[in-house]
Write an enzyme that holds these catalytic residues in place. Sequence first.
Site, short mmCIF file in Angstrom:
data_model
loop_
_atom_site.label_atom_id
_atom_site.label_comp_id
_atom_site.label_asym_id
_atom_site.label_seq_id
_atom_site.Cartn_x
_atom_site.Cartn_y
_atom_site.Cartn_z
N HIS A 115 30.60 -11.66 66.59
CA HIS A 115 31.04 -10.92 65.60
C HIS A 115 31.34 -9.57 66.27
O HIS A 115 31.73 -8.68 65.24
CB HIS A 115 29.69 -10.73 64.52
CG HIS A 115 29.48 -12.03 63.82
ND1 HIS A 115 30.44 -12.47 63.14
CD2 HIS A 115 28.36 -12.38 63.56
CE1 HIS A 115 29.81 -13.75 62.65
NE2 HIS A 115 28.58 -13.74 62.80
N ASP A 151 30.14 -21.98 65.06
CA ASP A 151 29.12 -21.39 64.46
C ASP A 151 29.42 -21.26 62.78
O ASP A 151 30.53 -21.12 62.41
CB ASP A 151 29.00 -19.59 64.97
CG ASP A 151 27.86 -19.01 64.43
OD1 ASP A 151 27.74 -18.77 63.22
OD2 ASP A 151 26.79 -18.81 65.22
N HIS A 153 29.14 -19.15 60.69
CA HIS A 153 29.84 -17.74 60.64
C HIS A 153 31.12 -17.58 61.37
O HIS A 153 31.16 -17.91 62.66
CB HIS A 153 28.90 -16.61 60.74
CG HIS A 153 27.74 -16.78 60.05
ND1 HIS A 153 26.35 -17.20 60.68
CD2 HIS A 153 27.22 -16.48 58.89
CE1 HIS A 153 25.51 -17.19 59.97
NE2 HIS A 153 25.69 -17.00 58.67
N ASP A 231 23.92 -23.08 63.20
CA ASP A 231 23.40 -22.51 62.03
C ASP A 231 24.14 -23.20 61.02
O ASP A 231 24.00 -22.98 59.67
CB ASP A 231 23.85 -20.95 61.75
CG ASP A 231 24.57 -20.43 62.47
OD1 ASP A 231 25.62 -21.11 62.98
OD2 ASP A 231 24.81 -19.00 62.53
#
Length: 291
Positions: A115, A151, A153, A231
Amino acid sequence: MVILHDERCAEYVSPGHPERPFRVTSTVEQLKQQSALKIEWQLPKDASTDSIRRAHSLEHVEHLRVAEQDFDADTPCYQNINDHARRAAGAGLDALELARNGRSVFSLMRPPGHHSTKNQAMGFCYLSSMAIAVLEGVEQHGIRVAVLDFDVHHGNGTEDVLLGKKDILFTSIHQSPCYPGTGLEHHPPNCRNYPQKPYTPSVVYRLGIKKALGDISSFKPDILGVSAGFDAYSGDPIAQELLEIEDFQWIGQQIAGLGIPSFSILEGGYSDSLSKLIQAYLYGLCGVSVA
């Protein structure tokens, strides 16, 4: 299988924060207890400022070095976080080099990185370890590099750094809507996104991963970097997808099936089952059968 790990990455903690030392300490314990996969443990080197600057602005590098206040509500200014982030980025660089030499390798470090944009730490991430490694490969070694980010996200930081870069392909499969709210469509010329709705059945989620792997196969990279986030697991506390342990083993198998030298970097994954998910992924990657 080489595991890059430095136990100092477990030294920082914020009570109640999901990005906790247990993520790596439990995985180290799990992997040392198993015997099906032979593991060589290596201590990574720190990333140099020159390597970091390929991905991040000077302002960001300096801010990280001297920061005394939290970067945002999710991204605390831990003591010595600059050192921890540099070690994680260094592990990414070492992982790239090991993969170039034909080794199968996983970076078991924290903090995660996907990120972190050119100019901003966010989403538990301080330096974009994957982007730093990819740019090192392209600019220093003249190779073509693809990235698969699974991931849950979207890897907005990796995409921010790599968008428009020659000889690089970024692919991501992730939940949407979900943090950070990006990755809703492809971004030409070299970033391809496959957003999935919350509670997508695993059989459908796998189809998205196959599309990303198809992009990678067509790109014909010399090296594949994998941002390995766990996740999308059904038991993860901060997302709403439905993957199970066997799905992560399948992901490892699919990556191995490409026949492309690869390295993997730990990104997210916040459930108590993370160590078992990582083990299943590594087993799939290395062709280990489990009952």
